[in-house]
Design a protein around this motif. Structure first.
Motif, mmCIF file in Angstrom:
data_model
loop_
_atom_site.group_PDB
_atom_site.id
_atom_site.type_symbol
_atom_site.label_atom_id
_atom_site.label_comp_id
_atom_site.label_asym_id
_atom_site.label_seq_id
_atom_site.Cartn_x
_atom_site.Cartn_y
_atom_site.Cartn_z
ATOM 1 N N THR A 16 0.828 -1.195 0.000
ATOM 2 C CA THR A 16 0.000 0.000 0.000
ATOM 3 C C THR A 16 0.873 1.260 0.000
ATOM 4 O OG1 THR A 16 -1.837 1.145 1.068
ATOM 5 C CG2 THR A 16 -0.260 0.067 2.518
ATOM 6 N N ASP A 17 0.349 2.315 -0.601
ATOM 7 C CA ASP A 17 1.082 3.577 -0.644
ATOM 8 C C ASP A 17 0.431 4.644 0.241
ATOM 9 O OD1 ASP A 17 -1.173 3.972 -2.128
ATOM 10 O OD2 ASP A 17 -0.174 4.837 -3.860
ATOM 11 N N LYS A 18 -0.563 4.220 1.033
ATOM 12 C CA LYS A 18 -1.235 5.164 1.929
ATOM 13 C C LYS A 18 -1.662 4.452 3.213
ATOM 14 C CE LYS A 18 -5.547 4.324 -0.482
ATOM 15 N NZ LYS A 18 -6.599 4.882 -1.306
ATOM 16 N N PRO A 33 1.888 3.337 4.975
ATOM 17 C CA PRO A 33 2.501 3.279 3.641
ATOM 18 C C PRO A 33 3.715 2.346 3.655
ATOM 19 C CG PRO A 33 1.975 5.540 4.210
ATOM 20 C CD PRO A 33 1.742 4.708 5.450
ATOM 21 N N GLY A 34 3.806 1.477 2.649
ATOM 22 C CA GLY A 34 4.893 0.513 2.565
ATOM 23 C C GLY A 34 4.542 -0.853 3.112
#
Length: 62
Positions: A16-18, A33-34
């Motif tokens: 995920t980036d959020k 994130p990450g």
């Protein structure tokens, strides 16, 4: 005492980036994130920190 090895299971996952909230079997968990979001063998979802993910999983296919 006997020793056991975890069975090899193929799971789906994405990074995920959020920041998101995942509804897991154990209750709501926040993914940063990450983090990886893993879909388990019964369709359940849960977050996993990147360092733990890399130690536990390897890429099966691209």
């Amino acid at each position: 005492m006997k020793k056991y090895r975890k069975k090899a299971v193929v799971v789906e996952a994405y990074q995920t980036d959020k920041k998101i909230v995942i509804h897991t079997l154990e209750g709501d968990m926040t993914a940063s994130p990450g983090d990886y979001i893993i879909t388990g063998v019964n369709g359940e979802k849960y977050p996993c920190k990147p360092d733990i993910f890399r130690k536990t999983y390897e890429l099966v296919e691209k």
